[in-house]
Design a protein around this motif. Structure first.
Motif, PDB file in Angstrom:
ATOM      1  N   GLY A   1      86.970   3.964   2.180  1.00 16.47           N
ATOM      2  CA  GLY A   1      88.389   3.673   1.959  1.00 16.47           C
ATOM      3  C   GLY A   1      89.130   3.408   3.254  1.00 16.47           C
ATOM      4  O   GLY A   1      89.996   2.522   3.323  1.00 16.47           O
ATOM      5  N   THR A   2      88.781   4.162   4.282  1.00 12.38           N
ATOM      6  CA  THR A   2      89.416   3.961   5.587  1.00 12.38           C
ATOM      7  C   THR A   2      89.039   2.603   6.167  1.00 12.38           C
ATOM      8  O   THR A   2      89.874   1.901   6.753  1.00 12.38           O
ATOM      9  N   LEU A   3      87.787   2.216   5.990  1.00  8.56           N
ATOM     10  CA  LEU A   3      87.347   0.901   6.438  1.00  8.56           C
ATOM     11  C   LEU A   3      88.078  -0.202   5.688  1.00  8.56           C
ATOM     12  O   LEU A   3      88.506  -1.201   6.287  1.00  8.56           O
ATOM     13  N   ALA A   4      88.247  -0.019   4.377  1.00 12.23           N
ATOM     14  CA  ALA A   4      88.951  -1.025   3.575  1.00 12.23           C
ATOM     15  C   ALA A   4      90.379  -1.193   4.071  1.00 12.23           C
ATOM     16  O   ALA A   4      90.890  -2.315   4.160  1.00 12.23           O
ATOM     17  N   ARG A   5      91.047  -0.078   4.407  1.00 10.02           N
ATOM     18  CA  ARG A   5      92.406  -0.179   4.938  1.00 10.02           C
ATOM     19  C   ARG A   5      92.402  -0.903   6.281  1.00 10.02           C
ATOM     20  O   ARG A   5      93.264  -1.750   6.536  1.00 10.02           O
ATOM     21  N   GLN A   6      91.442  -0.608   7.115  1.00  6.93           N
ATOM     22  CA  GLN A   6      91.337  -1.254   8.420  1.00  6.93           C
ATOM     23  C   GLN A   6      91.169  -2.759   8.267  1.00  6.93           C
ATOM     24  O   GLN A   6      91.691  -3.549   9.075  1.00  6.93           O
ATOM     25  N   ARG A   7      90.482  -3.188   7.215  1.00  4.56           N
ATOM     26  CA  ARG A   7      90.234  -4.613   6.990  1.00  4.56           C
ATOM     27  C   ARG A   7      91.394  -5.295   6.266  1.00  4.56           C
ATOM     28  O   ARG A   7      91.357  -6.499   6.039  1.00  4.56           O
ATOM     29  N   GLY A   8      92.385  -4.517   5.858  1.00  5.54           N
ATOM     30  CA  GLY A   8      93.526  -5.095   5.163  1.00  5.54           C
ATOM     31  C   GLY A   8      93.355  -5.168   3.661  1.00  5.54           C
ATOM     32  O   GLY A   8      94.212  -5.720   2.969  1.00  5.54           O
ATOM     33  N   ALA A   9      92.260  -4.589   3.131  1.00  5.06           N
ATOM     34  CA  ALA A   9      92.031  -4.564   1.683  1.00  5.06           C
ATOM     35  C   ALA A   9      92.677  -3.306   1.112  1.00  5.06           C
ATOM     36  O   ALA A   9      91.999  -2.350   0.720  1.00  5.06           O
ATOM     37  N   LEU A  10      94.008  -3.305   1.050  1.00  3.86           N
ATOM     38  CA  LEU A  10      94.731  -2.074   0.733  1.00  3.86           C
ATOM     39  C   LEU A  10      94.548  -1.611  -0.712  1.00  3.86           C
ATOM     40  O   LEU A  10      94.437  -0.403  -0.946  1.00  3.86           O
ATOM     41  N   PRO A  11      94.533  -2.493  -1.714  1.00  9.64           N
ATOM     42  CA  PRO A  11      94.244  -2.005  -3.072  1.00  9.64           C
ATOM     43  C   PRO A  11      92.875  -1.329  -3.180  1.00  9.64           C
ATOM     44  O   PRO A  11      92.729  -0.294  -3.836  1.00  9.64           O
ATOM     45  N   LEU A  12      91.857  -1.914  -2.526  1.00 11.31           N
ATOM     46  CA  LEU A  12      90.531  -1.302  -2.514  1.00 11.31           C
ATOM     47  C   LEU A  12      90.579   0.046  -1.796  1.00 11.31           C
ATOM     48  O   LEU A  12      89.954   1.024  -2.239  1.00 11.31           O
ATOM     49  N   ALA A  13      91.311   0.115  -0.690  1.00 10.56           N
ATOM     50  CA  ALA A  13      91.443   1.371   0.042  1.00 10.56           C
ATOM     51  C   ALA A  13      92.022   2.454  -0.863  1.00 10.56           C
ATOM     52  O   ALA A  13      91.535   3.602  -0.882  1.00 10.56           O
ATOM     53  N   ARG A  14      93.041   2.118  -1.619  1.00 17.17           N
ATOM     54  CA  ARG A  14      93.645   3.087  -2.538  1.00 17.17           C
ATOM     55  C   ARG A  14      92.627   3.585  -3.561  1.00 17.17           C
ATOM     56  O   ARG A  14      92.549   4.783  -3.835  1.00 17.17           O
ATOM     57  N   ARG A  15      91.856   2.656  -4.135  1.00 17.93           N
ATOM     58  CA  ARG A  15      90.877   3.056  -5.153  1.00 17.93           C
ATOM     59  C   ARG A  15      89.824   3.989  -4.572  1.00 17.93           C
ATOM     60  O   ARG A  15      89.498   5.030  -5.162  1.00 17.93           O
ATOM     61  N   LEU A  16      89.271   3.614  -3.424  1.00 13.46           N
ATOM     62  CA  LEU A  16      88.214   4.422  -2.823  1.00 13.46           C
ATOM     63  C   LEU A  16      88.735   5.790  -2.380  1.00 13.46           C
ATOM     64  O   LEU A  16      88.061   6.815  -2.566  1.00 13.46           O
TER      65      LEU A  16
ATOM     66  N   GLU B   1      89.995  -7.278  11.713  1.00 17.93           N
ATOM     67  CA  GLU B   1      91.155  -6.450  11.370  1.00 17.93           C
ATOM     68  C   GLU B   1      92.275  -7.375  10.899  1.00 17.93           C
ATOM     69  O   GLU B   1      93.035  -7.917  11.696  1.00 17.93           O
ATOM     70  N   LEU B   2      92.341  -7.581   9.580  1.00 17.49           N
ATOM     71  CA  LEU B   2      93.239  -8.578   9.011  1.00 17.49           C
ATOM     72  C   LEU B   2      94.705  -8.250   9.261  1.00 17.49           C
ATOM     73  O   LEU B   2      95.505  -9.131   9.595  1.00 17.49           O
ATOM     74  N   ARG B   3      95.097  -6.991   9.087  1.00 16.27           N
ATOM     75  CA  ARG B   3      96.495  -6.615   9.281  1.00 16.27           C
ATOM     76  C   ARG B   3      96.931  -6.881  10.724  1.00 16.27           C
ATOM     77  O   ARG B   3      98.000  -7.440  10.977  1.00 16.27           O
ATOM     78  N   GLY B   4      96.113  -6.470  11.668  1.00 19.15           N
ATOM     79  CA  GLY B   4      96.435  -6.702  13.071  1.00 19.15           C
ATOM     80  C   GLY B   4      96.528  -8.178  13.402  1.00 19.15           C
ATOM     81  O   GLY B   4      97.413  -8.612  14.147  1.00 19.15           O
ATOM     82  N   GLN B   5      95.619  -8.980  12.836  1.00 18.93           N
ATOM     83  CA  GLN B   5      95.665 -10.418  13.060  1.00 18.93           C
ATOM     84  C   GLN B   5      96.987 -11.012  12.571  1.00 18.93           C
ATOM     85  O   GLN B   5      97.636 -11.800  13.267  1.00 18.93           O
ATOM     86  N   ALA B   6      97.381 -10.616  11.364  1.00 18.64           N
ATOM     87  CA  ALA B   6      98.602 -11.170  10.778  1.00 18.64           C
ATOM     88  C   ALA B   6      99.832 -10.778  11.587  1.00 18.64           C
ATOM     89  O   ALA B   6     100.727 -11.595  11.820  1.00 18.64           O
ATOM     90  N   LEU B   7      99.881  -9.536  12.036  1.00 15.47           N
ATOM     91  CA  LEU B   7     101.029  -9.075  12.823  1.00 15.47           C
ATOM     92  C   LEU B   7     101.081  -9.797  14.173  1.00 15.47           C
ATOM     93  O   LEU B   7     102.165 -10.132  14.666  1.00 15.47           O
TER      94      LEU B   7
END
Length: 351
Positions: A94-109, A283-289
């Protein structure tokens, strides 16, 4: 009174590792222990060592390898019928999913991890999973929804005298106050977190707190030089521990500070270099920011016209909407609203 920080994700034969251990050292030790455990057929130890491998690879930005490692750890834990180990593996995923910007998946895991931690009577795994859910919600900008959870986790961490989680919770609450405009309260909380982390020898937590302090010093006080000095000290701590993701976010904040100080040429270089760092670790979130900061910087420099800038901002707005980053989407809306009346400012002389 807080005891020294420890790393509960380093388990079994790895529990002698420090929270401040270099990630390359952690990966080396965990990989060796994983080989030993696999040879012996000890599935529980395979799961524990695999978790160490997954976390080291995640923090080093080795995303594909980290993804394979946490899943292998989970399979070994399930084969051993160890609910606690299953919870830890799911937390890592789940932490990895958040790091990658896959936030819905992070929540589920992370929700599954919290449930497994509860069923397996692993209080720490459950606490880390709930903290992960709180952080995911905070990153998305759901402050009201996760604010109470942050406060609850802070109270529990203080009661147990657990420095690392106390620092994490303080930093999360501070970030909420910063993003809602209460800079004084945010600074006080970041400074408290930094002090606790320093006394508990939690260098990672200290480095993140310094980043928050530098942000406030820049945005509230307009003191770019002091903010840059704070970030430089935090950068050294990140480099000593090979904290790839934390280092990239440190560099992004440096670019933010330079942008606010109207040092646009330096900010441009900073965003471009940091964007490459985030791309290297997927790191999708960091890229976008970084793209958001770079788009605004190029416009200020007169290197990108209003129409092209607006197109980039609209694309980013769609991306933030898809990821679920509500605060970043609001920043993009603000930049779009300001664009028609924003004339490129004269660039300062190259340093």
């Amino acid at each position: 009174m807080y005891a020294n920080a420890f790393a509960p994700e380093y388990q079994g034969a790895l529990n002698s590792l420090s929270v401040n251990s270099s990630l390359t050292d952690v990966l080396r030790a965990a990989s060796e222990q994983l080989r030993i455990a696999e040879a012996s057929g000890d599935r529980r130890e395979v799961a524990r060592a695999g978790l160490g491998v997954a976390e080291a690879r995640r923090r080093l930005g080795q995303v594909a390898e980290a993804d394979a490692a946490w899943k292998a750890s989970y399979r070994a834990a399930r084969a051993a019928d160890d609910l606690g180990a299953m919870a830890w593996a799911m937390w890592s995923g789940g932490t990895l999913a958040r790091q990658r910007g896959a936030l819905p998946l992070a929540r589920r895991l992370l929700t599954l991890a919290a449930d497994l931690g509860k069923r397996g009577d692993d209080v720490v795994a459950r606490g880390y999973s709930l903290a992960g859910l709180a952080e995911t919600g905070r990153i998305q900008g759901d402050y009201q929804a996760v604010g109470r959870l942050h406060e609850q986790l802070l109270a529990e961490a203080r009661k147990r005298g657990e420095a690392r989680h106390t620092v994490w919770a303080l930093e999360g609450i501070a970030q909420i106050h910063r993003n809602t405009g209460d800079f004084d309260r945010a600074l006080a909380l970041f400074e408290e977190a930094a002090e606790i982390a320093r006394n508990a020898d939690d260098r990672r937590g200290w480095a993140w707190a310094q980043r928050g302090i530098a942000d406030i010093v820049s945005v509230r006080d307009g003191d770019a030089d002091r903010a840059l000095s704070i970030l430089e000290k935090a950068e050294r701590a990140c480099r000593r521990m090979n904290l790839t993701s934390a280092l990239a976010y440190n560099h992004k904040m440096r670019a933010n500070v330079l942008f606010r100080a109207r040092r646009y040429r330096q900010a441009k270089r900073g965003y471009e270099e940091t964007l490459a760092e985030f791309r290297a670790i997927d790191e999708l979130r960091g890229q976008a920011l970084c793209r958001l900061g770079l788009a605004k910087t190029l416009h200020r420099l007169g290197q990108r016209g209003p129409e092209e800038t607006a197109a980039e901002l609209r694309e980013l707005r769609t991306l933030f909407q898809r990821i679920g980053l509500h605060h970043a989407r609001a920043m993009t809306d603000k930049a779009l609203a300001e664009l028609p009346t924003t004339a490129p400012a004269p660039a300062e002389a190259a340093p």
